[in-house]
Write an enzyme that holds these catalytic residues in place. Structure first.
Site, PDB file in Angstrom:
ATOM      1  N   ARG A  57       0.827  -1.203   0.000  1.00 43.02           N
ATOM      2  CA  ARG A  57       0.000   0.000   0.000  1.00 43.02           C
ATOM      3  C   ARG A  57       0.867   1.261   0.000  1.00 43.02           C
ATOM      4  O   ARG A  57       2.036   1.225   0.344  1.00 43.02           O
ATOM      5  CB  ARG A  57      -0.916   0.012   1.228  1.00 43.02           C
ATOM      6  CG  ARG A  57      -1.987  -1.055   1.250  1.00 43.02           C
ATOM      7  CD  ARG A  57      -2.873  -0.944   2.490  1.00 43.02           C
ATOM      8  NE  ARG A  57      -2.072  -0.977   3.711  1.00 43.02           N
ATOM      9  CZ  ARG A  57      -1.758   0.098   4.440  1.00 43.02           C
ATOM     10  NH1 ARG A  57      -2.172   1.302   4.081  1.00 43.02           N
ATOM     11  NH2 ARG A  57      -1.025  -0.021   5.533  1.00 43.02           N
ATOM     12  N   LYS A 199      -8.159  -2.762   1.524  1.00 45.44           N
ATOM     13  CA  LYS A 199      -8.034  -1.947   2.727  1.00 45.44           C
ATOM     14  C   LYS A 199      -8.822  -0.645   2.623  1.00 45.44           C
ATOM     15  O   LYS A 199      -9.198  -0.059   3.638  1.00 45.44           O
ATOM     16  CB  LYS A 199      -6.556  -1.656   3.012  1.00 45.44           C
ATOM     17  CG  LYS A 199      -5.787  -2.893   3.469  1.00 45.44           C
ATOM     18  CD  LYS A 199      -6.406  -3.539   4.702  1.00 45.44           C
ATOM     19  CE  LYS A 199      -5.547  -4.678   5.229  1.00 45.44           C
ATOM     20  NZ  LYS A 199      -6.194  -5.391   6.368  1.00 45.44           N
ATOM     21  N   HIS A 218      -9.850  -5.275  13.125  1.00 44.34           N
ATOM     22  CA  HIS A 218      -8.781  -5.896  12.346  1.00 44.34           C
ATOM     23  C   HIS A 218      -8.333  -7.135  13.120  1.00 44.34           C
ATOM     24  O   HIS A 218      -7.430  -7.080  13.955  1.00 44.34           O
ATOM     25  CB  HIS A 218      -7.620  -4.906  12.181  1.00 44.34           C
ATOM     26  CG  HIS A 218      -6.588  -5.354  11.206  1.00 44.34           C
ATOM     27  ND1 HIS A 218      -5.286  -4.929  11.255  1.00 44.34           N
ATOM     28  CD2 HIS A 218      -6.660  -6.194  10.138  1.00 44.34           C
ATOM     29  CE1 HIS A 218      -4.592  -5.476  10.261  1.00 44.34           C
ATOM     30  NE2 HIS A 218      -5.403  -6.251   9.581  1.00 44.34           N
ATOM     31  N   SER A 236       1.457  -7.911  12.353  1.00 43.03           N
ATOM     32  CA  SER A 236       2.199  -8.870  11.538  1.00 43.03           C
ATOM     33  C   SER A 236       3.288  -9.545  12.357  1.00 43.03           C
ATOM     34  O   SER A 236       4.020  -8.896  13.105  1.00 43.03           O
ATOM     35  CB  SER A 236       2.823  -8.144  10.340  1.00 43.03           C
ATOM     36  OG  SER A 236       3.542  -9.041   9.532  1.00 43.03           O
ATOM     37  N   LYS A 240      -1.305 -14.371  14.242  1.00 44.27           N
ATOM     38  CA  LYS A 240      -2.768 -14.236  14.150  1.00 44.27           C
ATOM     39  C   LYS A 240      -3.380 -15.276  13.215  1.00 44.27           C
ATOM     40  O   LYS A 240      -4.353 -15.950  13.573  1.00 44.27           O
ATOM     41  CB  LYS A 240      -3.104 -12.813  13.686  1.00 44.27           C
ATOM     42  CG  LYS A 240      -4.583 -12.533  13.444  1.00 44.27           C
ATOM     43  CD  LYS A 240      -4.841 -11.033  13.317  1.00 44.27           C
ATOM     44  CE  LYS A 240      -4.149 -10.412  12.139  1.00 44.27           C
ATOM     45  NZ  LYS A 240      -4.895 -10.552  10.870  1.00 44.27           N
ATOM     46  N   THR A 241      -2.831 -15.403  12.008  1.00 37.73           N
ATOM     47  CA  THR A 241      -3.385 -16.351  11.036  1.00 37.73           C
ATOM     48  C   THR A 241      -3.138 -17.794  11.471  1.00 37.73           C
ATOM     49  O   THR A 241      -4.038 -18.635  11.434  1.00 37.73           O
ATOM     50  CB  THR A 241      -2.769 -16.105   9.647  1.00 37.73           C
ATOM     51  OG1 THR A 241      -3.098 -14.776   9.225  1.00 37.73           O
ATOM     52  CG2 THR A 241      -3.310 -17.093   8.630  1.00 37.73           C
ATOM     53  N   ASP A 255      -9.069 -11.773   8.741  1.00 39.20           N
ATOM     54  CA  ASP A 255      -8.479 -10.426   8.770  1.00 39.20           C
ATOM     55  C   ASP A 255      -9.422  -9.297   9.198  1.00 39.20           C
ATOM     56  O   ASP A 255      -9.017  -8.425   9.963  1.00 39.20           O
ATOM     57  CB  ASP A 255      -7.914 -10.098   7.383  1.00 39.20           C
ATOM     58  CG  ASP A 255      -6.976  -8.908   7.403  1.00 39.20           C
ATOM     59  OD1 ASP A 255      -6.173  -8.795   8.354  1.00 39.20           O
ATOM     60  OD2 ASP A 255      -7.032  -8.091   6.477  1.00 39.20           O
ATOM     61  N   ARG A 319       2.171 -12.390  -2.000  1.00 42.38           N
ATOM     62  CA  ARG A 319       0.832 -12.646  -1.439  1.00 42.38           C
ATOM     63  C   ARG A 319       0.046 -13.616  -2.310  1.00 42.38           C
ATOM     64  O   ARG A 319       0.326 -13.802  -3.488  1.00 42.38           O
ATOM     65  CB  ARG A 319       0.036 -11.340  -1.378  1.00 42.38           C
ATOM     66  CG  ARG A 319       0.592 -10.308  -0.406  1.00 42.38           C
ATOM     67  CD  ARG A 319      -0.117 -10.370   0.905  1.00 42.38           C
ATOM     68  NE  ARG A 319       0.332  -9.368   1.847  1.00 42.38           N
ATOM     69  CZ  ARG A 319      -0.242  -9.171   3.037  1.00 42.38           C
ATOM     70  NH1 ARG A 319      -1.282  -9.908   3.379  1.00 42.38           N
ATOM     71  NH2 ARG A 319       0.220  -8.261   3.859  1.00 42.38           N
TER      72      ARG A 319
END
Length: 530
Positions: A57, A199, A218, A236, A240-241, A255, A319
């Site tokens: 981004r 986003k 988030h 990050s 989390k994932t 997410d 990604r």
């Protein structure tokens, strides 16, 4: 191929459009990607695209039109930059000119699985793989729903256009990502990166929902066989994932989620995972999801389509986007009831926070506002010790409103639904990075299991000084219970105490930004005290 024209197409303001490709199927999109030479196909049947010079981004190029009434709600600053209405109009003209006279793609999708909180979004673009990305990441309407589809918000992606007058306009660069809340329009120019679309809509949901008394988050979310819901917040590198992907629990989403009167719901219809150094043994679900209909970004592959996931020569931010249906154990309706447990994940590279601690409501709001993790030394030149990172609500870059708005909503919902909140450190133990070691995944899993089963509530607790955190003395599945009190794991106790005080000082310094936003209670009083 669909021959239907989007409802209200004439309202887009485009002229001499050569052809409209409307909500194409995956097979049609892949054919376009190949014929237009936008993508190559990997050995798994997955399309592979490059996003150009932008592989992430462009946060410094994001703006909101400064106009009432939205300008009274937006928290202006480095995250949310204002742009004058007249400059926006010039950029909108550039955007529409770029998309006129072309073959364009229109995707009509939903964001928000909850019917009471859902928004209808229309994306307009001239790049086939971007339409593919949108199809992956958002909720896909049925043919019947498309018959009467009317967009609540429209995104114009003119990635091939730039603002040649950006210096005259007083902007950061020739790239622009602009949100006009009153007109329900967003425009993108100068960057091809698909994440701007994802986003961007997340930012808008973060504007709309809190003003309706609904919390936008988030986080990842999963649900157990008995219907118990758990939310995982974390920046990050905190896990989390990985930790929310559980063979015994259905994935709601990885997410972005909302929390309304009916419970928790996914904003999206897909997942967007990093694939740098992807290993099928450690992340089998993500690896298995990279099949036909998924879309790989900026990966390196040989002439036969064999992907080298260890190659970060294009970017470390490689990604994959894929429909959530590619994860076998997912919740088909993408929603569930109110959370039973909330977990804040942090990778504390200073090695001073406990593996798990139970938070009061006030502490939950404090650590939510802090959004702490730590980068390890060596990630950037000149960094020789861990660096603390604070991102409000674990997603500050996407919050149009002041962070305390989200924190107070969280506190209200914790009270209403009697939610348990925990801080879990997936970082270092026995010393800081370079001295201690990373918390074992087995011990972290045991902490998570104790939370999910409720057995942690039967434990005897002790208090971590300075931070006033409640730590269990013993937990089933933890290899050595002495690790539950981080001070026990350090050889030099005085050095531990000094490091604890140092980190506490970083929290206190960061929290000074909220001194005039205390709301109904003093947020700082729930944090560490020196």
């Amino acid at each position: 191929m669909s021959t239907r024209m989007p409802n209200g197409f004439e309202k887009l303001g485009l002229t001499d459009v050569e052809e409209v490709y409307y909500n194409l199927s995956y097979d049609e999109l892949q054919a376009h990607e190949i014929n237009r030479r936008e993508c190559k196909i990997s050995t798994s049947g997955t399309a592979m695209c490059d996003t150009g010079i932008f592989t992430g981004r462009s946060p410094k190029d994001k703006y909101f039109v400064d106009q009432p009434p939205s300008n009274e709600h937006i928290a202006w600053g480095d995250v949310n930059r204002p742009i004058k209405r007249e400059i926006y109009e010039e950029l909108f003209d550039i955007t529409k000119k770029q998309l006129s006279g072309k073959k364009i793609y229109v995707m009509d999708v939903f964001t928000g699985a909850s019917l009471e909180s859902r928004r209808s979004i229309r994306f307009v673009m001239e790049v086939a793989w971007q339409a593919h990305f949108v199809k992956n990441m958002f909720i896909r309407p049925t043919e019947e729903e498309l018959e009467n589809f009317e967009p609540d918000f429209t995104v114009y992606n003119a990635c091939k256009a730039v603002d040649e007058k950006y210096k005259e306009h007083g902007l950061n660069s020739d790239v622009f990502v602009v949100f006009n809340i009153e007109d329900n329009v967003s425009i993108i120019g100068g960057t091809w990166y698909g994440g701007e679309m994802k986003k961007g809509i997340f930012s808008m949901m973060n504007y709309w929902l809190p003003l309706e008394g609904k919390l936008s988050m988030h986080c990842s979310a999963n649900v157990g066989k008995e219907g118990d819901v758990c939310l995982f917040f974390g920046l990050s590198g905190t896990g989390k994932t990985t930790l929310s992907t559980d063979p015994n629990r259905a994935l709601i989403g990885d997410d972005e989620h909302g929390w309304d009167d009916n419970g928790v719901f996914n904003f999206e219809g897909g997942c967007y995972a990093k694939v740098i150094n992807l290993d099928p043994k450690s992340e089998p679900e993500i690896y298995g999801a990279i099949t036909k209909d998924a879309l790989l970004e900026n990966v390196v592959a040989d002439e036969n389509g064999n992907v080298d996931y260890s190659d970060g020569s294009k970017t470390e931010n490689t990604r994959v986007s894929y429909p959530i249906e590619h994860i076998a154990n997912h919740k088909p309706d993408l929603q569930a009831g109110h959370p039973n447990n909330i977990i804040f994940l942090t990778a504390d590279a200073f090695g001073v926070l406990p593996p798990v601690s139970k938070l009061t409501k006030e502490q939950a709001m404090y650590y939510f506002l802090s959004g702490y993790t730590a980068k390890v030394a060596g990630t950037e030149r000149g960094i020789t010790e861990p660096v603390a990172t604070f991102s409000a609500c674990f997603g500050e870059a996407f919050l149009p409103l002041h962070p305390t708005v989200y924190a107070e909503l969280l506190g209200k919902k914790i009270d209403e639904h009697n939610v348990n909140v925990y801080l879990v450190n997936t970082g270092w133990t026995g010393g800081p990075y370079g001295v201690g070691k990373r918390m074992s995944i087995k011990d972290t899993r045991a902490c998570i299991d104790g939370i999910l089963s409720g057995s942690i509530n039967d434990a005897e607790f002790e208090t971590l000084p300075t931070f006033n955190l409640q730590m269990p003395k013993a937990l089933a599945g933890v290899q050595d219970n002495t690790v539950l009190n981080p001070r026990n794991t350090w050889e030099d106790k005085a050095e531990y105490d000094a490091s604890l005080a140092k980190l506490a000082g970083m929290f206190i310094e960061n929290f000074k930004r909220y001194e005039d936003k205390g709301g109904k209670f003093d947020f700082a009083s729930a944090g560490p005290q020196l």
